[in-house]
Design a protein around this motif. Structure first.
Motif, PDB file in Angstrom:
ATOM      1  N   MET A  73       0.849  -1.185   0.000  1.00 54.25           N
ATOM      2  CA  MET A  73       0.000   0.000   0.000  1.00 54.25           C
ATOM      3  C   MET A  73       0.885   1.236   0.000  1.00 54.25           C
ATOM      4  SD  MET A  73       0.160   1.744   3.173  1.00 54.25           S
ATOM      5  CE  MET A  73      -1.398   2.549   3.218  1.00 54.25           C
ATOM      6  N   SER A  74       0.294   2.396  -0.295  1.00 49.18           N
ATOM      7  CA  SER A  74       1.032   3.655  -0.241  1.00 49.18           C
ATOM      8  C   SER A  74       0.159   4.707   0.418  1.00 49.18           C
ATOM      9  CB  SER A  74       1.449   4.108  -1.648  1.00 49.18           C
ATOM     10  OG  SER A  74       0.316   4.439  -2.409  1.00 49.18           O
ATOM     11  N   LEU A  75       0.782   5.810   0.792  1.00 51.22           N
ATOM     12  CA  LEU A  75       0.072   6.900   1.451  1.00 51.22           C
ATOM     13  C   LEU A  75      -0.233   8.017   0.464  1.00 51.22           C
ATOM     14  CD1 LEU A  75       2.246   7.044   4.685  1.00 51.22           C
ATOM     15  CD2 LEU A  75       0.019   5.967   4.396  1.00 51.22           C
ATOM     16  N   GLU A  76      -1.287   8.742   0.733  1.00 46.96           N
ATOM     17  CA  GLU A  76      -1.674   9.849  -0.128  1.00 46.96           C
ATOM     18  C   GLU A  76      -0.548  10.874  -0.238  1.00 46.96           C
ATOM     19  OE1 GLU A  76      -5.287  13.110  -0.540  1.00 46.96           O
ATOM     20  OE2 GLU A  76      -5.076  11.968   1.307  1.00 46.96           O
ATOM     21  N   SER A  77       0.156  11.114   0.847  1.00 47.19           N
ATOM     22  CA  SER A  77       1.212  12.129   0.855  1.00 47.19           C
ATOM     23  C   SER A  77       2.454  11.707   0.079  1.00 47.19           C
ATOM     24  CB  SER A  77       1.599  12.461   2.297  1.00 47.19           C
ATOM     25  OG  SER A  77       2.047  11.287   2.952  1.00 47.19           O
ATOM     26  N   ASP A  78       2.617  10.409  -0.168  1.00 48.74           N
ATOM     27  CA  ASP A  78       3.795   9.904  -0.877  1.00 48.74           C
ATOM     28  C   ASP A  78       3.402   8.653  -1.660  1.00 48.74           C
ATOM     29  OD1 ASP A  78       6.367   9.499  -1.760  1.00 48.74           O
ATOM     30  OD2 ASP A  78       7.161   8.877   0.178  1.00 48.74           O
ATOM     31  N   PRO A  79       2.673   8.818  -2.764  1.00 46.48           N
ATOM     32  CA  PRO A  79       2.108   7.658  -3.461  1.00 46.48           C
ATOM     33  C   PRO A  79       3.124   6.699  -4.067  1.00 46.48           C
ATOM     34  CG  PRO A  79       1.707   9.668  -4.704  1.00 46.48           C
ATOM     35  CD  PRO A  79       2.293  10.079  -3.396  1.00 46.48           C
ATOM     36  N   PHE A  80       4.383   7.116  -4.254  1.00 47.35           N
ATOM     37  CA  PHE A  80       5.361   6.205  -4.841  1.00 47.35           C
ATOM     38  C   PHE A  80       6.319   5.596  -3.819  1.00 47.35           C
ATOM     39  CE2 PHE A  80       3.821   7.964  -8.792  1.00 47.35           C
ATOM     40  CZ  PHE A  80       3.810   6.845  -9.593  1.00 47.35           C
ATOM     41  N   SER A  81       5.915   5.586  -2.547  1.00 45.68           N
ATOM     42  CA  SER A  81       6.617   4.831  -1.509  1.00 45.68           C
ATOM     43  C   SER A  81       5.655   3.747  -1.044  1.00 45.68           C
ATOM     44  CB  SER A  81       6.997   5.730  -0.324  1.00 45.68           C
ATOM     45  OG  SER A  81       7.992   6.635  -0.708  1.00 45.68           O
ATOM     46  N   ALA A  82       6.064   2.502  -1.167  1.00 50.69           N
ATOM     47  CA  ALA A  82       5.177   1.383  -0.828  1.00 50.69           C
ATOM     48  C   ALA A  82       5.518   0.827   0.551  1.00 50.69           C
ATOM     49  CB  ALA A  82       5.303   0.285  -1.878  1.00 50.69           C
ATOM     50  N   TYR A  83       4.486   0.384   1.254  1.00 49.11           N
ATOM     51  CA  TYR A  83       4.621  -0.236   2.577  1.00 49.11           C
ATOM     52  C   TYR A  83       3.915  -1.580   2.533  1.00 49.11           C
ATOM     53  CZ  TYR A  83       5.658   4.571   3.863  1.00 49.11           C
ATOM     54  OH  TYR A  83       6.201   5.824   3.922  1.00 49.11           O
ATOM     55  N   SER A  84       4.484  -2.566   3.222  1.00 52.79           N
ATOM     56  CA  SER A  84       3.828  -3.870   3.259  1.00 52.79           C
ATOM     57  C   SER A  84       2.618  -3.786   4.187  1.00 52.79           C
ATOM     58  CB  SER A  84       4.790  -4.955   3.737  1.00 52.79           C
ATOM     59  OG  SER A  84       5.221  -4.687   5.057  1.00 52.79           O
ATOM     60  N   CYS A  85       1.540  -4.422   3.788  1.00 50.63           N
ATOM     61  CA  CYS A  85       0.319  -4.415   4.584  1.00 50.63           C
ATOM     62  C   CYS A  85       0.411  -5.453   5.691  1.00 50.63           C
ATOM     63  CB  CYS A  85      -0.887  -4.724   3.706  1.00 50.63           C
ATOM     64  SG  CYS A  85      -1.271  -3.398   2.572  1.00 50.63           S
ATOM     65  N   PRO A 106     -12.163   5.935   1.964  1.00 52.82           N
ATOM     66  CA  PRO A 106     -11.117   6.867   2.338  1.00 52.82           C
ATOM     67  C   PRO A 106      -9.788   6.581   1.652  1.00 52.82           C
ATOM     68  CG  PRO A 106     -11.304   5.200   4.021  1.00 52.82           C
ATOM     69  CD  PRO A 106     -12.340   4.886   2.951  1.00 52.82           C
ATOM     70  N   SER A 107      -9.631   5.395   1.050  1.00 52.57           N
ATOM     71  CA  SER A 107      -8.345   5.049   0.467  1.00 52.57           C
ATOM     72  C   SER A 107      -8.537   4.157  -0.746  1.00 52.57           C
ATOM     73  CB  SER A 107      -7.500   4.312   1.509  1.00 52.57           C
ATOM     74  OG  SER A 107      -6.464   3.605   0.897  1.00 52.57           O
ATOM     75  N   PRO A 108      -7.803   4.404  -1.819  1.00 52.91           N
ATOM     76  CA  PRO A 108      -7.922   3.522  -2.970  1.00 52.91           C
ATOM     77  C   PRO A 108      -7.072   2.264  -2.835  1.00 52.91           C
ATOM     78  CG  PRO A 108      -6.404   5.264  -3.475  1.00 52.91           C
ATOM     79  CD  PRO A 108      -6.936   5.538  -2.088  1.00 52.91           C
ATOM     80  N   VAL A 109      -6.282   2.158  -1.774  1.00 49.14           N
ATOM     81  CA  VAL A 109      -5.364   1.033  -1.680  1.00 49.14           C
ATOM     82  C   VAL A 109      -5.734   0.036  -0.592  1.00 49.14           C
ATOM     83  CG1 VAL A 109      -3.433   2.241  -2.725  1.00 49.14           C
ATOM     84  CG2 VAL A 109      -3.734   2.373  -0.285  1.00 49.14           C
ATOM     85  N   CYS A 110      -6.332   0.463   0.504  1.00 49.55           N
ATOM     86  CA  CYS A 110      -6.731  -0.449   1.583  1.00 49.55           C
ATOM     87  C   CYS A 110      -8.161  -0.910   1.330  1.00 49.55           C
ATOM     88  CB  CYS A 110      -6.671   0.248   2.932  1.00 49.55           C
ATOM     89  SG  CYS A 110      -5.038   0.830   3.424  1.00 49.55           S
ATOM     90  N   GLN A 111      -8.414  -2.172   1.621  1.00 49.50           N
ATOM     91  CA  GLN A 111      -9.767  -2.716   1.477  1.00 49.50           C
ATOM     92  C   GLN A 111     -10.165  -3.372   2.777  1.00 49.50           C
ATOM     93  OE1 GLN A 111     -10.291  -5.176  -1.964  1.00 49.50           O
ATOM     94  NE2 GLN A 111      -9.963  -3.484  -3.334  1.00 49.50           N
ATOM     95  N   ASP A 112     -11.297  -4.023   2.773  1.00 47.68           N
ATOM     96  CA  ASP A 112     -11.719  -4.836   3.907  1.00 47.68           C
ATOM     97  C   ASP A 112     -11.901  -3.994   5.171  1.00 47.68           C
ATOM     98  OD1 ASP A 112     -12.322  -7.369   5.095  1.00 47.68           O
ATOM     99  OD2 ASP A 112     -10.322  -7.413   5.959  1.00 47.68           O
ATOM    100  N   ASN A 113     -12.435  -2.767   5.035  1.00 49.31           N
ATOM    101  CA  ASN A 113     -12.686  -1.857   6.166  1.00 49.31           C
ATOM    102  C   ASN A 113     -11.426  -1.451   6.904  1.00 49.31           C
ATOM    103  OD1 ASN A 113     -15.650  -1.665   6.118  1.00 49.31           O
ATOM    104  ND2 ASN A 113     -15.515  -3.873   6.417  1.00 49.31           N
ATOM    105  N   SER A 114     -10.271  -1.500   6.206  1.00 47.01           N
ATOM    106  CA  SER A 114      -9.017  -1.086   6.826  1.00 47.01           C
ATOM    107  C   SER A 114      -8.552   0.243   6.239  1.00 47.01           C
ATOM    108  CB  SER A 114      -7.940  -2.159   6.615  1.00 47.01           C
ATOM    109  OG  SER A 114      -7.660  -2.315   5.239  1.00 47.01           O
TER     110      SER A 114
END
Length: 184
Positions: A73-85, A106-114
């Protein structure tokens, strides 16, 4: 039209052999278009870059072909830095654009109510299970019966102590004994 091949600029390629126009020059698989340098760059860690871009999205200014790898996943503030979920592919199935826009809620990358860093937080009414993701909070019958059973025992104990205190005179049943019975 042209009848001869023209070389693509440095770092670019074509998706098909024999392309005759420089407009067919794109970033190849494993690279993405970086607008500041105007060149194709190696795909960042945690992303999948299928290639095919030679420009950026007009709204975000980012290569629209780059997607997150499964479990990232990545954060809105830094979309090209990836973090393991935390939950791997459960909350982060991958192949999603790391770019937020007006429809991202709230996020295009997290699913499942996370949501949040590493998709490690759950929406209200959910709790995090590291293997299954965010699960809905429920109260099962066993928990309710256990609480009712303990409450019933405590009420009966208090009633017995009160009855013993009322039936026995204060001289025969001093307050120290009542206090001792109450704390044991």
């Amino acid at each position: 039209g042209k009848s001869f091949c023209q070389a693509c600029p440095k770092t670019f390629t074509t998706m098909e052999l024999g392309s005759l126009s420089s407009e067919a020059c794109v970033c190849g698989a494993g690279t993405y278009f970086e607008s500041t340098s105007g060149l194709c760059q190696s795909c960042p860690r945690g992303f999948s870059c299928p290639g095919g871009a030679n420009s950026v999205d007009e709204v975000t200014g980012l290569d629209s072909t780059v997607v997150l790898a499964p479990g990232m996943m990545s954060l809105e503030s830094d979309p090209f830095s990836a973090y393991s979920c935390i939950t791997g592919k459960v909350a982060c199935p991958g192949y999603r654009r790391p770019v937020w826009d007006a429809t991202s809620n709230p996020s295009p990358v997290c699913q499942d109510n996370s949501f949040g860093v590493r998709c490690g937080f759950c929406a209200d009414g959910y709790y995090l299970d590291e293997e299954e993701g965010c699960l809905e909070c429920t109260v099962d019958a066993g928990t309710v019966l256990g609480v009712l059973h303990i409450s019933g025992v405590v009420i009966i104990l208090i009633a017995c102590l009160y009855r013993a205190y009322v039936l026995v005179s204060r001289d025969d049943f001093p307050p120290k004994v009542i206090f001792w019975l109450a704390i044991t």
